[in-house]
Design a protein around this motif. Sequence first.
Motif, PDB file in Angstrom:
ATOM      1  N   VAL A  40       0.830  -1.203   0.000  1.00  0.00           N
ATOM      2  CA  VAL A  40       0.000   0.000   0.000  1.00  0.00           C
ATOM      3  C   VAL A  40       0.867   1.258   0.000  1.00  0.00           C
ATOM      4  N   ILE A  41       1.918   1.258   0.797  1.00  0.00           N
ATOM      5  CA  ILE A  41       2.807   2.421   0.831  1.00  0.00           C
ATOM      6  C   ILE A  41       3.390   2.686  -0.552  1.00  0.00           C
ATOM      7  N   LYS A  42       3.903   1.651  -1.200  1.00  0.00           N
ATOM      8  CA  LYS A  42       4.547   1.825  -2.497  1.00  0.00           C
ATOM      9  C   LYS A  42       3.543   2.165  -3.599  1.00  0.00           C
ATOM     10  N   LEU A  43       2.310   1.729  -3.429  1.00  0.00           N
ATOM     11  CA  LEU A  43       1.272   2.133  -4.372  1.00  0.00           C
ATOM     12  C   LEU A  43       0.946   3.607  -4.180  1.00  0.00           C
ATOM     13  N   MET A  44       0.817   4.021  -2.930  1.00  0.00           N
ATOM     14  CA  MET A  44       0.449   5.402  -2.645  1.00  0.00           C
ATOM     15  C   MET A  44       1.519   6.391  -3.084  1.00  0.00           C
ATOM     16  N   ASP A  45       2.805   6.024  -2.905  1.00  0.00           N
ATOM     17  CA  ASP A  45       3.853   6.995  -3.236  1.00  0.00           C
ATOM     18  C   ASP A  45       4.354   6.861  -4.678  1.00  0.00           C
ATOM     19  N   GLY A  46       3.688   6.013  -5.455  1.00  0.00           N
ATOM     20  CA  GLY A  46       3.969   5.957  -6.882  1.00  0.00           C
ATOM     21  C   GLY A  46       5.066   5.005  -7.309  1.00  0.00           C
ATOM     22  N   ARG A  47       5.596   4.203  -6.397  1.00  0.00           N
ATOM     23  CA  ARG A  47       6.653   3.272  -6.785  1.00  0.00           C
ATOM     24  C   ARG A  47       6.112   2.031  -7.493  1.00  0.00           C
ATOM     25  N   VAL A  48       4.818   1.829  -7.412  1.00  0.00           N
ATOM     26  CA  VAL A  48       4.166   0.731  -8.118  1.00  0.00           C
ATOM     27  C   VAL A  48       3.199   1.322  -9.136  1.00  0.00           C
ATOM     28  N   PRO A  49       3.287   0.930 -10.399  1.00  0.00           N
ATOM     29  CA  PRO A  49       2.348   1.461 -11.398  1.00  0.00           C
ATOM     30  C   PRO A  49       0.907   1.202 -10.974  1.00  0.00           C
ATOM     31  N   GLU A  50       0.115   2.239 -10.929  1.00  0.00           N
ATOM     32  CA  GLU A  50      -1.248   2.115 -10.421  1.00  0.00           C
ATOM     33  C   GLU A  50      -2.084   1.165 -11.245  1.00  0.00           C
ATOM     34  N   ASP A  51      -1.920   1.184 -12.570  1.00  0.00           N
ATOM     35  CA  ASP A  51      -2.749   0.315 -13.405  1.00  0.00           C
ATOM     36  C   ASP A  51      -2.426  -1.157 -13.186  1.00  0.00           C
ATOM     37  N   VAL A  52      -1.184  -1.441 -12.807  1.00  0.00           N
ATOM     38  CA  VAL A  52      -0.794  -2.827 -12.541  1.00  0.00           C
ATOM     39  C   VAL A  52      -1.519  -3.360 -11.316  1.00  0.00           C
ATOM     40  N   TYR A  53      -1.510  -2.589 -10.241  1.00  0.00           N
ATOM     41  CA  TYR A  53      -2.104  -3.073  -9.005  1.00  0.00           C
ATOM     42  C   TYR A  53      -3.627  -3.046  -9.067  1.00  0.00           C
ATOM     43  N   ARG A  54      -4.159  -1.979  -9.586  1.00  0.00           N
ATOM     44  CA  ARG A  54      -5.615  -1.859  -9.646  1.00  0.00           C
ATOM     45  C   ARG A  54      -6.223  -2.691 -10.773  1.00  0.00           C
ATOM     46  N   GLY A  55      -5.375  -3.248 -11.620  1.00  0.00           N
ATOM     47  CA  GLY A  55      -5.866  -4.113 -12.686  1.00  0.00           C
ATOM     48  C   GLY A  55      -6.194  -5.519 -12.219  1.00  0.00           C
ATOM     49  N   ALA A  56      -5.921  -5.806 -10.946  1.00  0.00           N
ATOM     50  CA  ALA A  56      -6.204  -7.134 -10.415  1.00  0.00           C
ATOM     51  C   ALA A  56      -7.701  -7.395 -10.369  1.00  0.00           C
ATOM     52  N   ALA A  57      -8.077  -8.643 -10.589  1.00  0.00           N
ATOM     53  CA  ALA A  57      -9.487  -9.026 -10.504  1.00  0.00           C
ATOM     54  C   ALA A  57      -9.943  -9.148  -9.063  1.00  0.00           C
ATOM     55  N   LEU A  58      -8.997  -9.372  -8.148  1.00  0.00           N
ATOM     56  CA  LEU A  58      -9.341  -9.584  -6.744  1.00  0.00           C
ATOM     57  C   LEU A  58      -8.198  -9.100  -5.870  1.00  0.00           C
ATOM     58  N   MET A  59      -8.553  -8.392  -4.782  1.00  0.00           N
ATOM     59  CA  MET A  59      -7.575  -7.951  -3.788  1.00  0.00           C
ATOM     60  C   MET A  59      -7.928  -8.581  -2.454  1.00  0.00           C
ATOM     61  N   VAL A  60      -7.031  -9.403  -1.944  1.00  0.00           N
ATOM     62  CA  VAL A  60      -7.260 -10.110  -0.686  1.00  0.00           C
ATOM     63  C   VAL A  60      -6.282  -9.588   0.353  1.00  0.00           C
ATOM     64  N   CYS A  61      -6.774  -9.072   1.455  1.00  0.00           N
ATOM     65  CA  CYS A  61      -5.927  -8.447   2.465  1.00  0.00           C
ATOM     66  C   CYS A  61      -4.959  -9.455   3.082  1.00  0.00           C
ATOM     67  N   ASP A  62      -3.686  -9.085   3.103  1.00  0.00           N
ATOM     68  CA  ASP A  62      -2.625  -9.940   3.648  1.00  0.00           C
ATOM     69  C   ASP A  62      -2.023  -9.326   4.906  1.00  0.00           C
ATOM     70  N   SER A  63      -2.698  -8.389   5.519  1.00  0.00           N
ATOM     71  CA  SER A  63      -2.098  -7.653   6.636  1.00  0.00           C
ATOM     72  C   SER A  63      -3.079  -7.424   7.769  1.00  0.00           C
ATOM     73  N   ARG A  64      -2.741  -7.922   8.932  1.00  0.00           N
ATOM     74  CA  ARG A  64      -3.564  -7.652  10.118  1.00  0.00           C
ATOM     75  C   ARG A  64      -3.428  -6.203  10.555  1.00  0.00           C
ATOM     76  N   ILE A  65      -2.300  -5.569  10.228  1.00  0.00           N
ATOM     77  CA  ILE A  65      -2.126  -4.142  10.542  1.00  0.00           C
ATOM     78  C   ILE A  65      -3.143  -3.319   9.760  1.00  0.00           C
ATOM     79  N   LEU A  66      -3.289  -3.616   8.478  1.00  0.00           N
ATOM     80  CA  LEU A  66      -4.300  -2.916   7.684  1.00  0.00           C
ATOM     81  C   LEU A  66      -5.689  -3.166   8.241  1.00  0.00           C
ATOM     82  N   ALA A  67      -5.953  -4.396   8.672  1.00  0.00           N
ATOM     83  CA  ALA A  67      -7.268  -4.719   9.236  1.00  0.00           C
ATOM     84  C   ALA A  67      -7.536  -3.922  10.506  1.00  0.00           C
TER      85      ALA A  67
END
Length: 238
Positions: A40-67
Amino acid sequence: MTRFMTLDFADGDRAALLGQVAAMARQPYGYVVTPNVDHVIKLMDGRVPEDVYRGAALMVCDSRILAHLAKLRGKRLSVYPGSDLTADLLASDHDLTFGVFGPDRAAFGDLVARYPKRRFTFIEAPMLTPGTPEWDATVKTAAAAEWDVLLACVSFPKQERFAHALRAAGRPSGVTLCVGASVDFLTGRQHRAPAIFQTLSLEWLHRLLSQPKRMFRRYVIEGPAIFGWFVKTEVLSR
């Protein structure tokens, strides 16, 4: 779906999410990402191409911290770590062929030995740089290979970019799971945090103590930025 920090997380218990992923294996091609704090940090600060991550068909939370952060906003995230999802899918009774991309031949052999009733396809994963001829050739090979579920187990965000590239390469069906070290956990090359660490949402601390040089920057220097992004996206944006 639960929208949190601009991402649409999948809802449901583990059985429901597992069934959803298994069903995707027989549908037009898509891929699953498993967001954690670092993602999430790298998506927010632009280090991950947004279309790559948001192009997923499904996002499953892998973090209890986020929860836990989501709970502060009255939201519930269904936590299903990618390593658990992988293990559960392999142990299920779904009749699926698994592609394995990332682990070496020895790890692949150990995985096959652990699940002798499963069908597996090994896909060579040399050190690749996105956009190079070697990358394009490997994407083409993977797109043409026999699998219903592809376990993409290379570093973030390379695995997500690879999963995204398979769609552009014309993969007609199946699902790619971007699940990092999952095969390493299953073959004993890495070890998950003890249950007590997982229960207390301290799996990150176990990894830091186990691999301090590798994990120090991720957890100590960069990780705290999640709180600033939480305030920006969930508090100040309201």
